[in-house]
Write a protein that holds these residues in place. Structure first.
Motif, PDB file in Angstrom:
ATOM      1  N   TYR A 172      -9.791  10.260  -0.553  1.00  0.00           N
ATOM      2  CA  TYR A 172      -9.420   8.920  -1.017  1.00  0.00           C
ATOM      3  C   TYR A 172      -8.035   8.955  -1.659  1.00  0.00           C
ATOM      4  O   TYR A 172      -7.213   8.076  -1.416  1.00  0.00           O
ATOM      5  CB  TYR A 172     -10.465   8.376  -1.998  1.00  0.00           C
ATOM      6  CG  TYR A 172     -10.147   6.991  -2.493  1.00  0.00           C
ATOM      7  CD1 TYR A 172     -10.221   5.896  -1.649  1.00  0.00           C
ATOM      8  CD2 TYR A 172      -9.762   6.780  -3.813  1.00  0.00           C
ATOM      9  CE1 TYR A 172      -9.920   4.613  -2.096  1.00  0.00           C
ATOM     10  CE2 TYR A 172      -9.462   5.504  -4.268  1.00  0.00           C
ATOM     11  CZ  TYR A 172      -9.541   4.433  -3.405  1.00  0.00           C
ATOM     12  OH  TYR A 172      -9.239   3.174  -3.859  1.00  0.00           O
ATOM     13  N   TYR A 228      -5.056   2.594   1.984  1.00  0.00           N
ATOM     14  CA  TYR A 228      -6.009   1.763   1.258  1.00  0.00           C
ATOM     15  C   TYR A 228      -5.362   1.074   0.066  1.00  0.00           C
ATOM     16  O   TYR A 228      -4.399   1.579  -0.507  1.00  0.00           O
ATOM     17  CB  TYR A 228      -7.175   2.599   0.706  1.00  0.00           C
ATOM     18  CG  TYR A 228      -8.104   3.140   1.735  1.00  0.00           C
ATOM     19  CD1 TYR A 228      -8.831   2.294   2.560  1.00  0.00           C
ATOM     20  CD2 TYR A 228      -8.284   4.509   1.884  1.00  0.00           C
ATOM     21  CE1 TYR A 228      -9.699   2.808   3.516  1.00  0.00           C
ATOM     22  CE2 TYR A 228      -9.144   5.028   2.832  1.00  0.00           C
ATOM     23  CZ  TYR A 228      -9.852   4.161   3.641  1.00  0.00           C
ATOM     24  OH  TYR A 228     -10.707   4.669   4.578  1.00  0.00           O
ATOM     25  N   PHE A 229      -5.940  -0.051  -0.305  1.00  0.00           N
ATOM     26  CA  PHE A 229      -5.629  -0.701  -1.571  1.00  0.00           C
ATOM     27  C   PHE A 229      -6.642  -0.206  -2.589  1.00  0.00           C
ATOM     28  O   PHE A 229      -7.839  -0.206  -2.313  1.00  0.00           O
ATOM     29  CB  PHE A 229      -5.795  -2.232  -1.467  1.00  0.00           C
ATOM     30  CG  PHE A 229      -4.643  -2.928  -0.813  1.00  0.00           C
ATOM     31  CD1 PHE A 229      -3.390  -2.949  -1.398  1.00  0.00           C
ATOM     32  CD2 PHE A 229      -4.830  -3.594   0.386  1.00  0.00           C
ATOM     33  CE1 PHE A 229      -2.338  -3.608  -0.799  1.00  0.00           C
ATOM     34  CE2 PHE A 229      -3.788  -4.249   0.994  1.00  0.00           C
ATOM     35  CZ  PHE A 229      -2.527  -4.263   0.398  1.00  0.00           C
ATOM     36  N   PRO A 230      -6.206   0.190  -3.774  1.00  0.00           N
ATOM     37  CA  PRO A 230      -7.164   0.613  -4.793  1.00  0.00           C
ATOM     38  C   PRO A 230      -7.794  -0.604  -5.467  1.00  0.00           C
ATOM     39  O   PRO A 230      -7.205  -1.684  -5.485  1.00  0.00           O
ATOM     40  CB  PRO A 230      -6.291   1.381  -5.790  1.00  0.00           C
ATOM     41  CG  PRO A 230      -4.962   0.700  -5.685  1.00  0.00           C
ATOM     42  CD  PRO A 230      -4.822   0.321  -4.221  1.00  0.00           C
ATOM     43  N   THR A 231      -8.966  -0.407  -6.018  1.00  0.00           N
ATOM     44  CA  THR A 231      -9.565  -1.464  -6.824  1.00  0.00           C
ATOM     45  C   THR A 231      -8.831  -1.499  -8.172  1.00  0.00           C
ATOM     46  O   THR A 231      -8.121  -0.553  -8.534  1.00  0.00           O
ATOM     47  CB  THR A 231     -11.056  -1.190  -7.100  1.00  0.00           C
ATOM     48  OG1 THR A 231     -11.156  -0.004  -7.894  1.00  0.00           O
ATOM     49  CG2 THR A 231     -11.848  -1.057  -5.807  1.00  0.00           C
ATOM     50  N   LEU A 232      -9.033  -2.564  -8.907  1.00  0.00           N
ATOM     51  CA  LEU A 232      -8.429  -2.671 -10.232  1.00  0.00           C
ATOM     52  C   LEU A 232      -8.954  -1.562 -11.145  1.00  0.00           C
ATOM     53  O   LEU A 232      -8.195  -0.978 -11.923  1.00  0.00           O
ATOM     54  CB  LEU A 232      -8.716  -4.051 -10.831  1.00  0.00           C
ATOM     55  CG  LEU A 232      -7.942  -4.428 -12.073  1.00  0.00           C
ATOM     56  CD1 LEU A 232      -6.436  -4.290 -11.862  1.00  0.00           C
ATOM     57  CD2 LEU A 232      -8.281  -5.844 -12.496  1.00  0.00           C
ATOM     58  N   ASN A 233     -10.236  -1.247 -11.033  1.00  0.00           N
ATOM     59  CA  ASN A 233     -10.802  -0.132 -11.810  1.00  0.00           C
ATOM     60  C   ASN A 233     -10.075   1.164 -11.502  1.00  0.00           C
ATOM     61  O   ASN A 233      -9.781   1.941 -12.403  1.00  0.00           O
ATOM     62  CB  ASN A 233     -12.289   0.056 -11.502  1.00  0.00           C
ATOM     63  CG  ASN A 233     -13.173  -0.795 -12.357  1.00  0.00           C
ATOM     64  OD1 ASN A 233     -12.736  -1.378 -13.330  1.00  0.00           O
ATOM     65  ND2 ASN A 233     -14.437  -0.870 -11.981  1.00  0.00           N
ATOM     66  N   THR A 234      -9.798   1.396 -10.235  1.00  0.00           N
ATOM     67  CA  THR A 234      -9.110   2.617  -9.827  1.00  0.00           C
ATOM     68  C   THR A 234      -7.688   2.649 -10.356  1.00  0.00           C
ATOM     69  O   THR A 234      -7.214   3.690 -10.815  1.00  0.00           O
ATOM     70  CB  THR A 234      -9.127   2.763  -8.294  1.00  0.00           C
ATOM     71  OG1 THR A 234     -10.489   2.802  -7.853  1.00  0.00           O
ATOM     72  CG2 THR A 234      -8.422   4.025  -7.845  1.00  0.00           C
ATOM     73  N   VAL A 235      -6.999   1.524 -10.326  1.00  0.00           N
ATOM     74  CA  VAL A 235      -5.636   1.456 -10.867  1.00  0.00           C
ATOM     75  C   VAL A 235      -5.649   1.863 -12.337  1.00  0.00           C
ATOM     76  O   VAL A 235      -4.841   2.693 -12.775  1.00  0.00           O
ATOM     77  CB  VAL A 235      -5.031   0.046 -10.695  1.00  0.00           C
ATOM     78  CG1 VAL A 235      -3.718  -0.083 -11.468  1.00  0.00           C
ATOM     79  CG2 VAL A 235      -4.814  -0.275  -9.225  1.00  0.00           C
ATOM     80  N   TYR A 236      -6.550   1.307 -13.100  1.00  0.00           N
ATOM     81  CA  TYR A 236      -6.636   1.626 -14.529  1.00  0.00           C
ATOM     82  C   TYR A 236      -7.015   3.084 -14.759  1.00  0.00           C
ATOM     83  O   TYR A 236      -6.468   3.749 -15.641  1.00  0.00           O
ATOM     84  CB  TYR A 236      -7.613   0.686 -15.238  1.00  0.00           C
ATOM     85  CG  TYR A 236      -6.961  -0.583 -15.717  1.00  0.00           C
ATOM     86  CD1 TYR A 236      -6.655  -0.767 -17.065  1.00  0.00           C
ATOM     87  CD2 TYR A 236      -6.619  -1.596 -14.833  1.00  0.00           C
ATOM     88  CE1 TYR A 236      -6.036  -1.922 -17.517  1.00  0.00           C
ATOM     89  CE2 TYR A 236      -5.997  -2.760 -15.269  1.00  0.00           C
ATOM     90  CZ  TYR A 236      -5.714  -2.913 -16.613  1.00  0.00           C
ATOM     91  OH  TYR A 236      -5.092  -4.056 -17.054  1.00  0.00           O
ATOM     92  N   LYS A 237      -7.955   3.579 -13.985  1.00  0.00           N
ATOM     93  CA  LYS A 237      -8.393   4.961 -14.145  1.00  0.00           C
ATOM     94  C   LYS A 237      -7.258   5.931 -13.809  1.00  0.00           C
ATOM     95  O   LYS A 237      -6.993   6.874 -14.551  1.00  0.00           O
ATOM     96  CB  LYS A 237      -9.604   5.231 -13.244  1.00  0.00           C
ATOM     97  CG  LYS A 237     -10.269   6.570 -13.510  1.00  0.00           C
ATOM     98  CD  LYS A 237     -11.445   6.782 -12.601  1.00  0.00           C
ATOM     99  CE  LYS A 237     -12.626   5.955 -13.041  1.00  0.00           C
ATOM    100  NZ  LYS A 237     -13.869   6.272 -12.316  1.00  0.00           N
ATOM    101  N   LYS A 256       0.828  -1.207   0.000  1.00  0.00           N
ATOM    102  CA  LYS A 256       0.000   0.000   0.000  1.00  0.00           C
ATOM    103  C   LYS A 256       0.864   1.260   0.000  1.00  0.00           C
ATOM    104  O   LYS A 256       0.582   2.212  -0.721  1.00  0.00           O
ATOM    105  CB  LYS A 256      -0.940   0.015   1.210  1.00  0.00           C
ATOM    106  CG  LYS A 256      -2.044  -1.032   1.136  1.00  0.00           C
ATOM    107  CD  LYS A 256      -3.024  -0.900   2.277  1.00  0.00           C
ATOM    108  CE  LYS A 256      -2.407  -1.403   3.564  1.00  0.00           C
ATOM    109  NZ  LYS A 256      -3.380  -1.496   4.659  1.00  0.00           N
TER     110      LYS A 256
END
Length: 78
Positions: free
Chosen positions: A37, A46-55, A6
């Motif tokens: 956030y 926090y760990f980001p979601t995969l969607n968040t990583v891509y965004k 993280k």
């Protein structure tokens, strides 16, 4: 692993955000999340979601693969 995942992710996001000249608020607005956030991600809370990583990767003009590679480098994986 030589570090906290993280924290490593947060360090990379903060570095890329600063390189692009974005404030936390601007990055949050572009990625449609709350500014707190982004702050929490950068502080390694926090760990980001995969969607968040891509965004985030798209907004920061880097491929998701390169973003994760930078995290790996900090962790001593590569």
């Amino acid at each position: 692993m030589k570090g906290d995942l993280k924290e490593a992710f947060g360090k990379v996001i903060k570095e890329l955000r600063n390189q692009q000249g974005f404030s936390q608020q601007e990055l949050a607005d572009y990625s449609e999340v709350d500014r707190t956030y982004i702050s929490d991600l950068e502080r390694g809370l926090y760990f980001p979601t995969l969607n968040t990583v891509y965004k985030l990767a798209e907004i920061l003009k880097i491929s998701p693969h390169e973003l994760i590679s930078r995290v790996d480098k900090i962790l001593g994986i590569r």
